[in-house]
Structures are given as structure tokens and as C-alpha cells.
Write a protein that holds these residues in place. Structure first.
Motif, PDB file in Angstrom:
ATOM      1  N   MET A  45       0.817  -1.219   0.000  1.00 18.69           N
ATOM      2  CA  MET A  45       0.000   0.000   0.000  1.00 18.69           C
ATOM      3  C   MET A  45       0.856   1.277   0.000  1.00 18.69           C
ATOM      4  SD  MET A  45      -3.132  -0.503  -0.260  1.00 18.69           S
ATOM      5  CE  MET A  45      -4.166  -1.964  -0.422  1.00 18.69           C
ATOM      6  N   PRO A  46       0.265   2.395  -0.464  1.00 23.05           N
ATOM      7  CA  PRO A  46       1.068   3.623  -0.679  1.00 23.05           C
ATOM      8  C   PRO A  46       1.069   4.611   0.486  1.00 23.05           C
ATOM      9  CG  PRO A  46      -1.098   3.909  -1.644  1.00 23.05           C
ATOM     10  CD  PRO A  46      -1.097   2.534  -1.004  1.00 23.05           C
ATOM     11  N   ASN A  47       0.503   4.268   1.664  1.00 21.62           N
ATOM     12  CA  ASN A  47       0.437   5.279   2.739  1.00 21.62           C
ATOM     13  C   ASN A  47       1.730   5.327   3.543  1.00 21.62           C
ATOM     14  OD1 ASN A  47      -0.166   2.738   3.878  1.00 21.62           O
ATOM     15  ND2 ASN A  47      -1.443   3.604   5.485  1.00 21.62           N
ATOM     16  N   ASN A  48       2.812   5.513   2.811  1.00 22.04           N
ATOM     17  CA  ASN A  48       4.133   5.696   3.427  1.00 22.04           C
ATOM     18  C   ASN A  48       4.300   7.149   3.847  1.00 22.04           C
ATOM     19  OD1 ASN A  48       4.391   3.440   1.261  1.00 22.04           O
ATOM     20  ND2 ASN A  48       6.177   3.160   2.553  1.00 22.04           N
ATOM     21  N   SER A  49       5.447   7.439   4.492  1.00 18.01           N
ATOM     22  CA  SER A  49       5.831   8.835   4.714  1.00 18.01           C
ATOM     23  C   SER A  49       7.124   9.085   3.949  1.00 18.01           C
ATOM     24  CB  SER A  49       6.115   9.132   6.180  1.00 18.01           C
ATOM     25  OG  SER A  49       5.290   8.409   7.003  1.00 18.01           O
ATOM     26  N   PRO A  50       7.116   9.870   2.892  1.00 22.03           N
ATOM     27  CA  PRO A  50       5.944  10.487   2.277  1.00 22.03           C
ATOM     28  C   PRO A  50       5.136   9.463   1.482  1.00 22.03           C
ATOM     29  CG  PRO A  50       7.903  10.944   0.963  1.00 22.03           C
ATOM     30  CD  PRO A  50       8.367  10.189   2.170  1.00 22.03           C
ATOM     31  N   SER A  57       8.158   9.767  -5.493  1.00 18.06           N
ATOM     32  CA  SER A  57       7.895   8.892  -4.337  1.00 18.06           C
ATOM     33  C   SER A  57       7.790   7.432  -4.773  1.00 18.06           C
ATOM     34  CB  SER A  57       6.638   9.347  -3.591  1.00 18.06           C
ATOM     35  OG  SER A  57       5.571   9.582  -4.483  1.00 18.06           O
ATOM     36  N   LEU A  58       7.355   7.194  -6.015  1.00 20.46           N
ATOM     37  CA  LEU A  58       7.339   5.809  -6.516  1.00 20.46           C
ATOM     38  C   LEU A  58       8.769   5.289  -6.679  1.00 20.46           C
ATOM     39  CD1 LEU A  58       5.772   3.346  -7.544  1.00 20.46           C
ATOM     40  CD2 LEU A  58       5.751   4.392  -9.825  1.00 20.46           C
ATOM     41  N   HIS A  69      12.533 -10.152  -0.124  1.00 19.72           N
ATOM     42  CA  HIS A  69      12.789 -11.602  -0.178  1.00 19.72           C
ATOM     43  C   HIS A  69      11.742 -12.314  -1.042  1.00 19.72           C
ATOM     44  CE1 HIS A  69      15.784 -11.733   3.136  1.00 19.72           C
ATOM     45  NE2 HIS A  69      15.060 -10.778   3.682  1.00 19.72           N
ATOM     46  N   CYS A  70      10.536 -11.743  -1.193  1.00 20.63           N
ATOM     47  CA  CYS A  70       9.501 -12.370  -2.032  1.00 20.63           C
ATOM     48  C   CYS A  70       9.039 -11.354  -3.072  1.00 20.63           C
ATOM     49  CB  CYS A  70       8.331 -12.879  -1.175  1.00 20.63           C
ATOM     50  SG  CYS A  70       7.200 -11.595  -0.629  1.00 20.63           S
ATOM     51  N   ASP A  71       8.187 -11.811  -3.989  1.00 18.14           N
ATOM     52  CA  ASP A  71       7.763 -10.954  -5.101  1.00 18.14           C
ATOM     53  C   ASP A  71       6.753  -9.905  -4.611  1.00 18.14           C
ATOM     54  OD1 ASP A  71       9.445 -12.535  -6.487  1.00 18.14           O
ATOM     55  OD2 ASP A  71       7.943 -13.455  -7.787  1.00 18.14           O
ATOM     56  N   TYR A  72       6.571  -8.860  -5.399  1.00 19.17           N
ATOM     57  CA  TYR A  72       5.770  -7.727  -4.919  1.00 19.17           C
ATOM     58  C   TYR A  72       5.205  -6.907  -6.072  1.00 19.17           C
ATOM     59  CZ  TYR A  72      10.092  -5.586  -6.277  1.00 19.17           C
ATOM     60  OH  TYR A  72      11.178  -5.224  -7.036  1.00 19.17           O
ATOM     61  N   GLY A  73       4.099  -6.238  -5.766  1.00 21.04           N
ATOM     62  CA  GLY A  73       3.549  -5.183  -6.614  1.00 21.04           C
ATOM     63  C   GLY A  73       3.317  -3.966  -5.735  1.00 21.04           C
ATOM     64  N   LEU A  74       3.224  -2.784  -6.339  1.00 20.90           N
ATOM     65  CA  LEU A  74       3.103  -1.533  -5.579  1.00 20.90           C
ATOM     66  C   LEU A  74       1.859  -0.763  -5.995  1.00 20.90           C
ATOM     67  CD1 LEU A  74       6.823  -0.334  -5.958  1.00 20.90           C
ATOM     68  CD2 LEU A  74       5.845  -1.748  -4.118  1.00 20.90           C
ATOM     69  N   TYR A  75       1.131  -0.259  -5.024  1.00 23.17           N
ATOM     70  CA  TYR A  75      -0.002   0.631  -5.305  1.00 23.17           C
ATOM     71  C   TYR A  75       0.473   2.078  -5.367  1.00 23.17           C
ATOM     72  CZ  TYR A  75      -3.475  -2.944  -3.854  1.00 23.17           C
ATOM     73  OH  TYR A  75      -4.254  -4.056  -3.735  1.00 23.17           O
ATOM     74  N   GLN A  92       3.377   0.953 -13.922  1.00 19.94           N
ATOM     75  CA  GLN A  92       4.368   0.551 -12.912  1.00 19.94           C
ATOM     76  C   GLN A  92       3.707   0.130 -11.602  1.00 19.94           C
ATOM     77  OE1 GLN A  92       7.928   3.159 -12.698  1.00 19.94           O
ATOM     78  NE2 GLN A  92       6.838   4.410 -14.181  1.00 19.94           N
ATOM     79  N   ALA A  93       2.378   0.097 -11.576  1.00 18.19           N
ATOM     80  CA  ALA A  93       1.659  -0.154 -10.317  1.00 18.19           C
ATOM     81  C   ALA A  93       0.682  -1.313 -10.484  1.00 18.19           C
ATOM     82  CB  ALA A  93       0.914   1.100  -9.891  1.00 18.19           C
ATOM     83  N   CYS A  94       0.319  -1.924  -9.351  1.00 18.66           N
ATOM     84  CA  CYS A  94      -0.689  -2.992  -9.379  1.00 18.66           C
ATOM     85  C   CYS A  94      -2.088  -2.405  -9.358  1.00 18.66           C
ATOM     86  CB  CYS A  94      -0.497  -3.938  -8.198  1.00 18.66           C
ATOM     87  SG  CYS A  94      -0.601  -3.145  -6.575  1.00 18.66           S
ATOM     88  N   GLY A  95      -2.211  -1.155  -8.917  1.00 19.94           N
ATOM     89  CA  GLY A  95      -3.519  -0.525  -8.852  1.00 19.94           C
ATOM     90  C   GLY A  95      -3.400   0.839  -8.204  1.00 19.94           C
ATOM     91  N   LEU A  96      -4.530   1.539  -8.158  1.00 21.95           N
ATOM     92  CA  LEU A  96      -4.603   2.843  -7.491  1.00 21.95           C
ATOM     93  C   LEU A  96      -5.337   2.645  -6.171  1.00 21.95           C
ATOM     94  CD1 LEU A  96      -4.283   5.991  -7.699  1.00 21.95           C
ATOM     95  CD2 LEU A  96      -6.605   6.006  -8.646  1.00 21.95           C
ATOM     96  N   LYS A  97      -4.794   3.182  -5.066  1.00 21.12           N
ATOM     97  CA  LYS A  97      -5.459   3.051  -3.774  1.00 21.12           C
ATOM     98  C   LYS A  97      -6.091   4.386  -3.395  1.00 21.12           C
ATOM     99  CE  LYS A  97      -6.733   1.369   0.213  1.00 21.12           C
ATOM    100  NZ  LYS A  97      -5.885   0.893   1.298  1.00 21.12           N
ATOM    101  N   MET A  98      -7.345   4.301  -3.001  1.00 22.96           N
ATOM    102  CA  MET A  98      -8.095   5.487  -2.610  1.00 22.96           C
ATOM    103  C   MET A  98      -8.613   5.302  -1.191  1.00 22.96           C
ATOM    104  SD  MET A  98     -11.044   6.712  -5.151  1.00 22.96           S
ATOM    105  CE  MET A  98     -10.330   7.317  -6.636  1.00 22.96           C
ATOM    106  N   TYR A  99      -8.359   6.273  -0.335  1.00 30.09           N
ATOM    107  CA  TYR A  99      -8.863   6.233   1.050  1.00 30.09           C
ATOM    108  C   TYR A  99     -10.034   7.197   1.163  1.00 30.09           C
ATOM    109  CZ  TYR A  99      -4.588   3.769   2.387  1.00 30.09           C
ATOM    110  OH  TYR A  99      -3.574   2.845   2.496  1.00 30.09           O
ATOM    111  N   LEU A 100     -11.217   6.659   1.421  1.00 27.78           N
ATOM    112  CA  LEU A 100     -12.389   7.521   1.591  1.00 27.78           C
ATOM    113  C   LEU A 100     -12.781   7.651   3.064  1.00 27.78           C
ATOM    114  CD1 LEU A 100     -14.577   6.563  -1.495  1.00 27.78           C
ATOM    115  CD2 LEU A 100     -12.791   8.282  -1.291  1.00 27.78           C
ATOM    116  N   GLY A 101     -11.930   7.157   3.951  1.00 24.47           N
ATOM    117  CA  GLY A 101     -12.190   7.309   5.386  1.00 24.47           C
ATOM    118  C   GLY A 101     -10.876   7.605   6.079  1.00 24.47           C
ATOM    119  N   GLN A 102     -10.947   8.088   7.325  1.00 18.53           N
ATOM    120  CA  GLN A 102      -9.734   8.400   8.074  1.00 18.53           C
ATOM    121  C   GLN A 102      -9.082   7.106   8.550  1.00 18.53           C
ATOM    122  OE1 GLN A 102      -8.397  11.541   8.352  1.00 18.53           O
ATOM    123  NE2 GLN A 102      -6.697  10.253   8.956  1.00 18.53           N
ATOM    124  N   THR A 103      -7.820   6.892   8.205  1.00 21.62           N
ATOM    125  CA  THR A 103      -7.131   5.684   8.665  1.00 21.62           C
ATOM    126  C   THR A 103      -5.789   6.086   9.250  1.00 21.62           C
ATOM    127  OG1 THR A 103      -6.155   5.206   6.517  1.00 21.62           O
ATOM    128  CG2 THR A 103      -8.302   4.263   6.950  1.00 21.62           C
TER     129      THR A 103
END
Ligand code: DOR
Ligand code: ZN
Ligand code: ZN
Length: 356
Positions: A45-50, A57-58, A69-75, A92-103
Motif C-alpha cells: 500500500m502507498p500510505n508511506n511517509s511520504p 515517491s514511486l 525476499h519475495c515478489d511484490y507489486g506496488l499501489y 508501474q503499479a498494481c492498482g490505485l489506492k483510494m482512502y475515503l475514510g480516516q485511517t
């Protein structure tokens, strides 16, 4: 000992915290935890800092993956004003992540016009994965239909939500969904017992919510952990952040449910490998896991590979222990030890791997 062989599993929802939160987890410890759990590929998931919201940032996230150590995709993460910019990076991404609530973290959309801009710009061949709860979930389903855009609904947790998803799927909405092990196995009673260690978003539901997820498992597409490590000190602090780890406990928990006759092994493989690869459009990495199905054991923080060093399932009795993991011909994990070196993990989205 009775040995079960399954294909290597895929987790479509993890937070490996690298860069920006490597005191909680990094790409090495997180992907080591994945292998220990029988998981050979993770979507991060993309909620890193930044947050991962543009080319720069990608690139920083891609640099962090060199430890995998294992395979991966990035949002990629959606913001109020990056619809055109992230759409240009979609391959370059597995998908787009959208947050519609406070997490946790700064990524959150509040303006309908911004959400619609993403639905217009994002190429329909990769899903938009969405954190939406309650009425926001209903709005997202309407958007998916109006734009004919595949939407993947993250961590569905309530009886009303899964009922709505069933109805919308029956009418052909282009949606898929995942449930987490914590929403399948824990309730608000556990949240009281666990305090901050049972706090995550969405929060744990009632026993009726949990039972509704099981009763409607036929409309669920994936089991995903939402592995969201935070340190014990942070959890015990004044403002505990939401999130629990899950990579190393999901398979024993689900195998125990298989043993109890709650789902079949074929369904487990659909939920944790076939559907994840189909929904996110890549060929699953070639790999196999070997499990000792007679090994009944008590889940404990001892020996966990995740840097956070705890689990909300401490003390739970489960059946099925991952003994070996083979990934692309290499013995990647054996009896508690990660053998695939740092850097062995490959990106899922290379020309070779693309399913279409
Ligand atoms: O509990 C959660 N933790 N829910 C989220 O949506 C974010 C996650 C995190 O990153 O810690
Ligand atoms: Zn979420
Ligand atoms: Zn999450």
C-alpha cells in the motif's frame, strides 16, 4: 506427519512501511514474514511517509523493494489533485489506492469531484482499490458502475456491506472484494480484551458481522491480511495507531477453518492465489508451499519475522504449520528460516508476468 502441498499464496493488501516507517517494518522484514506465512507475493500500500503519489515517491518505494525476499507489486495513492499524474504511472503499479475514510497516514479524499477525476483518468485495466466503509462503500459501487471501472473493495467488515456487495454483484457491478483474517476471526469482544492491539480500521465488528462474512464467503474474492504493523510502544502510547500484523498467521487460521469444514482447500487457493492474480492482472509466481497439517500449535509472538514483534492472535490454537516455501525453483523458507536472500524478490509487473 501429514504433508499438504499448496501453490504459493498472494496477499493483495499489506503495509510494509518502507520508506518512512522502517522502525515498524521494512521491505526485508515484511517480505520475510510473508514467506514464513506461505505467501510468495505481496501488493504493498502507498500510505508511506511520504506517500507514494507521484514519480519521485514511486522511485523511492522502488528503491526500498531492492531488499525484498519475495515478489511484490506496488499501489499508487490517490490525492485530491494527482489524477492525471498517477494515471500516467499506471503501468508501474498494481492498482490505485483510494482512502475515503480516516485511517493511518495523510492519504484521504473528501471531494466527490476529485474521486470522479480519478475514475475518469485511471486506465480501467488495473483496479482501483478502495478503503470505504458504510455509506461511502455504497457511493463507490455507484461510481464503479457509472464509469465501468473495476473496483476492488478492501477489508469488507460489516453484515450490511457484504449484503450490498452481493446485491450489486448480482446486478453486474464491476466490483471485487477482500476480507481480512481479523474480521473473520475476531469481534468487538476481542477488541475490548486486546485494547490497542485489537484496534484497526475498519474496527472489529459484532459476532453477527463476523458470521455474515462467513455466510457470504461465496461473494468474497480474496482473503487479504491488511498487514499493518505498529510497534508495541506505539500501541501502548497515548494515541495508538490503527492496524495489526497478519502475514504470518493468516494461513494457519484459514487452514484451521478448512479443518473445521468451513471452506474447502480449493476455495482457499481461489481466495489466496487464483483470484488475487486474476483481479490484479499478473501471472502468479511459480512456487509451492509445504505444510504439516497435523501440527497443532498455539500462535505466539516468539519467532515472528515481522519487526513489530506481536500478533493479535496470541494464544489462539491453530492447525497447520508452514514447513517449506519454494519460489521460482529456490527453497525460500524452511522451518523458521528465510533462505531466499534480500533482493531475491521480483516485481510482479514485468512483461514476462503480465497475464494480458
Ligand atoms: O488499521 C489500519 N491500518 N487501517 C488502514 O486502513 C491503514 C492501516 C495502516 O496503514 O496502519
Ligand atoms: Zn484500509
Ligand atoms: Zn490497509
Amino acid at each position: 506427519m501429514s504433508t499438504l502441498r499448496l501453490p504459493g499464496l498472494i496477499d493483495v493488501h499489506v503495509h510494509l512501511r518502507d520508506p518512512g516507517g522502517t522502525h515498524k517494518e521494512d521491505f526485508a522484514t515484511g517480505t520475510a514474514a510473508a514467506l514464513a506465512g506461505g505467501i510468495v507475493a505481496v501488493l504493498d500500500m502507498p500510505n508511506n511517509s511520504p506517500p507514494v503519489i507521484n514519480a519521485g515517491s514511486l522511485r523511492a518505494k522502488q528503491a526500498a523493494t531492492e531488499k525484498a525476499h519475495c515478489d511484490y507489486g506496488l499501489y499508487l495513492g490517490a490525492t485530491e489533485n494527482n489524477a492525471a499524474a498517477v494515471a500516467r504511472l499506471h503501468d508501474q503499479a498494481c492498482g490505485l489506492k483510494m482512502y475515503l475514510g480516516q485511517t493511518y497516514g495523510p492519504l484521504r479524499l473528501v471531494e466527490l469531484s476529485a474521486v470522479m477525476a480519478h475514475f475518469r483518468e485511471w486506465p480501467a485495466r488495473r483496479p482501483i482499490a478502495i478503503h470505504a466503509e458504510g455509506l461511502a462503500l455504497a457511493g463507490v459501487i455507484a461510481l464503479a458502475q457509472a464509469h465501468n471501472q473495476p473496483v476492488h473493495l478492501c477489508h469488507v467488515s460489516r453484515a450490511a456491506e457484504i449484503a450490498l456487495i452481493r446485491a450489486a454483484k448480482e446486478r453486474g457491478a464491476p466490483i471485487t472484494c477482500e476480507v481480512t483474517p481479523h474480521h473473520l476471526f475476531l469481534t468487538e469482544t476481542d477488541a475490548q480484551r486486546l485494547g490497542p492491539f485489537g484496534y484497526m480500521k475498519p474496527t472489529l465488528g459484532t459476532a453477527a458481522d463476523r458470521d455474515a462474512l462467513w455466510a457470504n464467503l461465496d461473494v468474497v474474492d480474496c482473503v487479504a491480511t491488511d498487514h499493518a504493523p505498529h510497534t508495541i510502544a506505539e500501541k501502548e502510547g497515548e494515541h495508538p495507531p490503527p492496524g495489526v500484523p497478519g502475514l504470518e498467521t493468516v494461513l494457519p487460521l484459514i487452514l484451521t477453518a478448512v479443518h473445521e469444514g468451513r471452506l474447502s482447500l480449493e476455495r482457499l487457493v481461489e481466495l489466496m492465489r487464483d483470484n488475487p492474480a486474476r483481479i490484479f492482472g499478473f501471472a502468479p509466481p511459480e512456487g509451492e508451499i509445504e505444510i504439516d497439517t497435523t501440527a497443532q500449535h498455539i500462535i505466539s509472538r516468539q519467532g515472528l519475522h515481522t519487526r513489530c514483534g506481536w500478533t493479535p492472535f496470541e494464544g489462539t490454537s491453530v492447525r497447520g504449520r508452514v514447513r517449506k516455501v519454494v519460489l521460482r525453483g529456490k527453497l525460500a523458507y524452511c522451518d523458521g528460516e528465510v533462505l531466499a536472500p534480500r533482493g531475491f524478490g521480483q516485481p510482479l509487473y514485468t512483461q514476462r508476468n503480465l497475464a494480458q
